[in-house]
Design a protein around this motif. Structure first.
Motif, PDB file in Angstrom:
ATOM      1  N   VAL A   1       0.867  -1.183   0.000  1.00 18.01           N
ATOM      2  CA  VAL A   1       0.000   0.000   0.000  1.00 18.01           C
ATOM      3  C   VAL A   1       0.899   1.227   0.000  1.00 18.01           C
ATOM      4  O   VAL A   1       1.460   1.595   1.021  1.00 18.01           O
TER       5      VAL A   1
ATOM      6  N   GLN B   1       1.488   5.155  -0.233  1.00 15.21           N
ATOM      7  CA  GLN B   1       0.791   6.412   0.006  1.00 15.21           C
ATOM      8  C   GLN B   1       0.706   7.227  -1.282  1.00 15.21           C
ATOM      9  O   GLN B   1      -0.315   7.837  -1.575  1.00 15.21           O
TER      10      GLN B   1
ATOM     11  N   THR C   1       2.827  -0.949   4.290  1.00 13.50           N
ATOM     12  CA  THR C   1       2.560   0.455   3.998  1.00 13.50           C
ATOM     13  C   THR C   1       3.870   1.161   3.678  1.00 13.50           C
ATOM     14  O   THR C   1       4.835   1.076   4.427  1.00 13.50           O
TER      15      THR C   1
ATOM     16  N   PHE D   1      -1.379   5.182   9.962  1.00  8.91           N
ATOM     17  CA  PHE D   1      -2.148   4.820   8.777  1.00  8.91           C
ATOM     18  C   PHE D   1      -3.415   5.680   8.765  1.00  8.91           C
ATOM     19  O   PHE D   1      -4.191   5.675   9.724  1.00  8.91           O
TER      20      PHE D   1
ATOM     21  N   TYR E   1      -8.002   5.159   4.915  1.00 12.55           N
ATOM     22  CA  TYR E   1      -7.611   3.790   4.573  1.00 12.55           C
ATOM     23  C   TYR E   1      -8.277   2.790   5.524  1.00 12.55           C
ATOM     24  O   TYR E   1      -8.745   1.735   5.103  1.00 12.55           O
TER      25      TYR E   1
ATOM     26  N   LEU F   1       0.226  -4.501  10.128  1.00 11.20           N
ATOM     27  CA  LEU F   1       0.825  -3.408   9.361  1.00 11.20           C
ATOM     28  C   LEU F   1       2.344  -3.451   9.507  1.00 11.20           C
ATOM     29  O   LEU F   1       2.856  -3.599  10.613  1.00 11.20           O
TER      30      LEU F   1
ATOM     31  N   HIS G   1       5.418  -0.922   8.350  1.00  5.16           N
ATOM     32  CA  HIS G   1       5.642   0.427   7.812  1.00  5.16           C
ATOM     33  C   HIS G   1       7.053   0.577   7.258  1.00  5.16           C
ATOM     34  O   HIS G   1       8.019   0.163   7.891  1.00  5.16           O
TER      35      HIS G   1
ATOM     36  N   SER H   1       0.304  -2.688  -5.308  1.00  5.83           N
ATOM     37  CA  SER H   1      -0.748  -1.712  -5.015  1.00  5.83           C
ATOM     38  C   SER H   1      -1.930  -1.783  -5.964  1.00  5.83           C
ATOM     39  O   SER H   1      -3.049  -1.451  -5.592  1.00  5.83           O
TER      40      SER H   1
END
Length: 182
Positions: free
Chosen positions: A10, A12, A41, A48, A52, A65, A67, A95
């Protein structure tokens, strides 16, 4: 520890819409086998975002998650996840991946039989060498001496480091492999 982790990248920079489309497809096309959902992420500052989280409502279990910053391409974060996670099997989807058929993850899982290192949803016979040669032909005649030098060096690098056509390989948009292989 789950036997299989489904790791969705995912970013940003891709915006919430790409994530929303993946989650809608994930719900509409059940994976067909037990797994842990992990969101990798990339590039989020801080927590987050709420926009989302809204797409995760109703899941039986919230995803884990991981990061990361937004450096590099997909394979770096995938490597990070393979080191971090302890699942025996890891399926990575980028993604923009969207499941199209119920049981899609089970199909990948079933294809990973002894003697097979990795399975994927798509592949190609593309050769980096051929791609660079095509680029040279499309830009011929090269007007800039610097561009001509760059294309020549790029072609030498490609011929040194990559096989010519056919060069069968899996695409990294959706693939599954054992943690050991990764």
């Amino acid at each position: 520890m789950a036997e299989l982790s489904l790791v969705h990248l995912v970013r940003q920079a891709n915006g919430v819409q790409a994530f929303a489309q993946f989650m809608a497809a994930y719900r509409q096309q059940p994976p067909g086998c037990p797994h842990e959902l992990v969101l990798l992420t990339k590039g989020f500052q801080g927590s987050f975002p709420r926009a989302y989280w809204a797409h995760l409502e109703g899941l039986p279990k919230l995803p884990r998650l991981l990061h990361l910053g937004d450096e590099g391409f997909d394979l770096g974060p995938y490597h990070h996840a393979a080191v971090e996670l302890r699942s025996e099997l890891l399926c990575f989807v980028n993604s923009f991946s969207q499941p199209l058929q119920a049981g899609w993850l089970a199909h990948l899982r079933q294809a990973l039989v002894p003697g097979v290192g990795a399975v994927g949803c798509s592949g190609t016979f593309e050769s980096v060498v051929r791609s660079v040669e095509d680029l040279q032909q499309r830009t011929h005649p090269v007007r800039s001496p610097l561009r001509k030098l760059w294309l020549g060096l790029n072609l030498q690098w490609a011929r040194r480091d990559f096989e010519g056509f056919p060069n069968p390989h899996l695409r990294t948009n959706a693939f599954l492999a054992s943690r050991e292989v990764l």
